[in-house]
Design an enzyme around this catalytic site. Structure first.
Site, PDB file in Angstrom:
ATOM      1  N   ASP B 134       0.844  -1.188   0.000  1.00 43.19           N
ATOM      2  CA  ASP B 134       0.000   0.000   0.000  1.00 43.19           C
ATOM      3  C   ASP B 134       0.883   1.244   0.000  1.00 43.19           C
ATOM      4  OD1 ASP B 134      -2.445   1.211  -0.134  1.00 43.19           O
ATOM      5  OD2 ASP B 134      -2.831   1.152   2.015  1.00 43.19           O
ATOM      6  N   HIS B 141      -4.393  13.639   1.229  1.00 44.05           N
ATOM      7  CA  HIS B 141      -4.551  12.762   2.395  1.00 44.05           C
ATOM      8  C   HIS B 141      -3.315  12.845   3.290  1.00 44.05           C
ATOM      9  CE1 HIS B 141      -5.414   9.188   4.816  1.00 44.05           C
ATOM     10  NE2 HIS B 141      -4.238   8.697   4.470  1.00 44.05           N
ATOM     11  N   GLU B 206     -10.940   3.894   3.836  1.00 45.79           N
ATOM     12  CA  GLU B 206     -10.003   4.690   3.035  1.00 45.79           C
ATOM     13  C   GLU B 206     -10.270   4.400   1.561  1.00 45.79           C
ATOM     14  OE1 GLU B 206      -5.891   4.250   4.204  1.00 45.79           O
ATOM     15  OE2 GLU B 206      -6.153   5.652   5.868  1.00 45.79           O
ATOM     16  N   GLU B 208      -9.245   4.147  -2.061  1.00 42.77           N
ATOM     17  CA  GLU B 208      -8.003   3.955  -2.819  1.00 42.77           C
ATOM     18  C   GLU B 208      -8.301   3.275  -4.148  1.00 42.77           C
ATOM     19  OE1 GLU B 208      -4.749   2.154  -0.769  1.00 42.77           O
ATOM     20  OE2 GLU B 208      -5.320   2.961   1.200  1.00 42.77           O
ATOM     21  N   ASP B 240      -9.249   0.420   2.223  1.00 41.03           N
ATOM     22  CA  ASP B 240      -8.236   0.062   3.217  1.00 41.03           C
ATOM     23  C   ASP B 240      -8.794   0.374   4.599  1.00 41.03           C
ATOM     24  OD1 ASP B 240      -5.838  -0.424   4.538  1.00 41.03           O
ATOM     25  OD2 ASP B 240      -5.013   1.551   4.078  1.00 41.03           O
ATOM     26  N   ARG B 244      -8.509   3.528  13.660  1.00 39.42           N
ATOM     27  CA  ARG B 244      -7.614   4.644  13.975  1.00 39.42           C
ATOM     28  C   ARG B 244      -7.072   4.606  15.392  1.00 39.42           C
ATOM     29  NH1 ARG B 244      -6.370   5.818   8.935  1.00 39.42           N
ATOM     30  NH2 ARG B 244      -8.215   6.333   7.707  1.00 39.42           N
ATOM     31  N   GLN B 247      -4.384   2.021  15.364  1.00 40.42           N
ATOM     32  CA  GLN B 247      -3.270   2.545  14.570  1.00 40.42           C
ATOM     33  C   GLN B 247      -2.424   3.553  15.355  1.00 40.42           C
ATOM     34  OE1 GLN B 247      -4.613   4.244  10.861  1.00 40.42           O
ATOM     35  NE2 GLN B 247      -2.546   4.634  10.102  1.00 40.42           N
ATOM     36  N   LYS B 260      -4.875  -2.243  10.194  1.00 39.07           N
ATOM     37  CA  LYS B 260      -5.255  -2.372   8.789  1.00 39.07           C
ATOM     38  C   LYS B 260      -5.489  -3.827   8.386  1.00 39.07           C
ATOM     39  CE  LYS B 260      -3.808   1.962   7.467  1.00 39.07           C
ATOM     40  NZ  LYS B 260      -4.543   2.922   6.621  1.00 39.07           N
ATOM     41  N   THR B 264      -9.377  -5.830   4.055  1.00 39.25           N
ATOM     42  CA  THR B 264      -9.265  -4.912   2.929  1.00 39.25           C
ATOM     43  C   THR B 264     -10.286  -5.390   1.897  1.00 39.25           C
ATOM     44  OG1 THR B 264      -6.904  -4.594   3.341  1.00 39.25           O
ATOM     45  CG2 THR B 264      -7.718  -3.973   1.153  1.00 39.25           C
ATOM     46  N   GLU B 381     -10.188  12.349   8.048  1.00 41.19           N
ATOM     47  CA  GLU B 381     -10.037  13.683   7.475  1.00 41.19           C
ATOM     48  C   GLU B 381     -11.347  14.464   7.514  1.00 41.19           C
ATOM     49  OE1 GLU B 381      -7.524  13.308   3.650  1.00 41.19           O
ATOM     50  OE2 GLU B 381      -8.109  11.282   4.187  1.00 41.19           O
TER      51      GLU B 381
END
Lengths: 434, 434
Positions: B134, B141, B206, B208, B240, B244, B247, B260, B264, B381
């Site tokens: 990844d 971002h 996420e 992607e 993804d 948080r 993480q 993560k 996925t 975000e």
């Protein structure tokens, strides 16, 4: 883990040279994939300087029941199917091979046709590795390297709570003997304003154990720490080659990437949990005063005997030392007991959020340095980031690896009252950048 | 990349419902693996609301030469062998299928028996993914998330020199439609002194793109940036999923891991470079004044047309919104042009130190946020780290995902004078922690 007659130090083998072999006496019997010459891989077991052809043993009718089932599962030169069966078939295979290969074996006359000289065989990766995860459980390594960046706080706040790990690259894992090419990469030396691209100038090794996953877990279904040992099919040595200049520039904020992914070398034999049973010790690396592990990482059986007492060594030969006929220089001695987390804790943590492990997945422990200066598992530590060169027996010095250097990792289980066993070499030569 | 008659917007298909289909008109023809019902996977191509059975097409004698070779290589419900063949066979297959499925096809009467209704089929991963990497090329971002940690320096010094990436977990990648279970994990909320273990409270998506690798490279042999496009077999959408809170506690110093690796999700269709040719644009995300890429990342053809103009959207439905019969709320709109590095640069960088890519490997771009507040590719975000909730159409609010939420990613290529194409959905429902 149970000790039984396969751990008897007095046991003798009918295979010449096996008794007292530094790695592969009859008490070891590690699993691997070999080819006699250049052909396709087939499952085998190391005994002394020979390899037992498991398919031939099976065809000769010398295996029964679960042991036979184990060999049948190792199809196509890939042991993943065998590893997936777990401890029962693996132990049955060990027990039957121990009987077959013992000096008193009634079938000992049928053994010689099953043997290949190891020196004339090619060893392969024992399985197609689905995912490779590298941990960071060597607390002295974490402290030594952390000190170089943060003298006041070598260990980050999470270290004593989380078995820190990251995903590694599976495609570039190679068995012992395959040379490693020095990688090109981006680095930004401190005296420059912008990065440069070129061959790594700070190539390093890392001394690790590898852990082979046996039975996997379904996605979304964690493996409790008390059941984690059953998921482990065996162990190998692992050299996590590292380009320190590339690593220092690339690793923020997502961790090591190309600094590691150009090559990883493993010893090709899977040393089973059964063979390592005599070398289990209590988990003792956690100093008193450290926080207790969270409950999902804590199991009394694991704490009592989940750690491993294995002597580890790093040997370095240079072009000059080989030309002079000198033996390799021993750069470091360490021990697998310097793991802050057990392998069962690594498995429990890895799966705690539901991530699935698959048979043939590989875990690395992280670099297993000891507390003494001569027990560092990487040159980054031994030379304090390249500042203090290490002097070799022949007078050469090294800050990092040079082209033509050959690095060999070895591991031994040694305990009074038991036969010593070894892992076989994890070795690779450094080739110049292309 | 060449535009040809397969990009003709006036082309019509003999398959009912294909013309004007939002995702799969005859100008798209993406590759995938499906099963009609519950059986084993087989290669297919999406056309409108149907799937063409490639093996049946082959058996009917409707494919020749390289196209036939391509289908023959897609054995066992795994397209990796087809992807490995590279552009020639893939383009031949596209050309022959385009002719076969066109409204004027002389063989159009033979098409209906080759079709399955997509709604009654199961879509699988199109290949066994060897390694998943990844990247982090969405500069908005990187800036948005960096600002939350380092208001003075959102982008780290390496960002504009290095296509930053990390190894991801291959085993937990699932096709669209497979629910995602909220993970447990360790987190340390700011108000506590020690970490706690429990279900993630800050579950996020996420947005992607995924990139499928076609022909690989040998270990030690980098792919020059000018040849990197030839290694790319196609594209998909990729969610993804990220926890948080896990993480934030685990990621130092080795990067994201369990935050993560629990899941996925990818869209199951491989949209080919040929189908995307009309939507190529110059690489423009690099503002003037930024450093030039190092030479190993710079190719004039790639700079002139290596970026992608694809509209991206994130749709969120909640249990309440579904029960009320409301359509999903569009949380964000973005575009694939917000990549600071092209996919060819990602491939060139990934292999620059010799790391080998294999057919069927998957790359993620990293989160593709745009510059506007309503173009954020993650809730981290959109809600500024959970501080400012987003208000949904039905009045509900979200700081992070709740159980029962369903996240759908979609992508469209739209350009005046060309048929619009889409990727199909990348969708999954959030299940409660077990």
């Amino acid at each position: 883990m149970t000790l039984d007659h396969t751990h008897d130090p007095a046991a003798r083998s009918c295979v010449p040279g096996a008794d007292g072999h530094p790695d592969f006496p009859i008490q070891n019997l590690p699993l691997g994939v070999f080819s006699p010459g250049e052909g396709a891989g087939r499952p085998g077991v190391a005994i002394g300087d020979h390899i037992v052809d498991l398919a031939a043993t099976q065809e000769a009718g010398l295996l029964t029941g679960e042991a036979s089932r184990a060999v049948a599962a190792a199809q196509g030169g890939d042991l993943a199917g065998l590893l997936a069966l777990g401890g029962g078939p693996r132990r049955a295979l060990r027990t039957q091979l121990f009987a077959l290969l013992s000096a008193e074996s009634p079938e000992r006359d049928r053994v010689p046709p099953l043997l290949h000289e190891a020196a004339s065989c090619t060893l392969h990766l024992p399985a197609r590795i689905g995912d490779y995860t590298d941990f960071f459980v060597g607390i002295h390594h974490a402290t030594n390297t952390g000190r170089q960046f943060r003298p006041d706080q070598p260990l980050l706040p999470n270290y004593k709570h989380v078995p820190v790990g990251y995903h590694g690259r599976a495609s570039s894992i190679r068995p012992s003997g395959v040379p490693v090419r020095r990688p090109h990469g981006q680095a930004k030396p401190p005296h420059l304003d912008a990065p440069v691209f070129g061959p790594s100038r700070r190539l390093d090794y890392e001394l690790e154990l590898g852990v082979w996953i046996g039975p996997g877990n379904a996605l979304g279904t964690p493996v409790p720490v008390g059941e984690a040992a059953d998921r482990i099919a065996g162990f190998c040595l692992l050299n996590d080659w590292s380009a320190r200049d590339i690593q220092g520039w690339e690793y923020q904020p997502l961790g090591p990437f190309l600094a590691k992914s150009f090559a990883t070398t493993i010893s090709p034999w899977i040393v089973t949990p059964e063979a390592l049973a005599p070398f289990r010790i209590p988990q003792a690396a956690r100093p008193s005063g450290d926080p207790d592990p969270l409950p999902y990482l804590l199991d009394p059986v694991d704490q009592a005997g989940g750690a491993l007492d294995l002597d580890l060594e790093i040997l370095l030969s240079t072009r000059a030392s080989r030309e002079a006929g000198l033996p390799p220089h021993r750069v470091a001695r360490s021990n697998a007991r310097h793991m802050y987390w057990t392998v069962a804790q690594m498995v429990a943590h890895h799966t705690s959020g539901g991530c699935n492990l698959r048979p043939g997945d590989l875990l690395g422990t992280g670099t297993l340095s000891g507390p003494e200066p001569d027990s560092c598992g990487s040159l980054l530590e031994t030379t304090q980031g390249g500042k203090v060169p290490v002097r070799l027996d022949n007078g050469e010095e090294r800050r990092f690896l040079e082209d033509g250097d050959e690095v060999t990792l070895v591991a031994y289980g040694r305990r009074e009252g038991f036969a010593s066993i070894g892992f076989g070499a994890c070795r690779a030569l450094v080739l110049p950048a292309s």
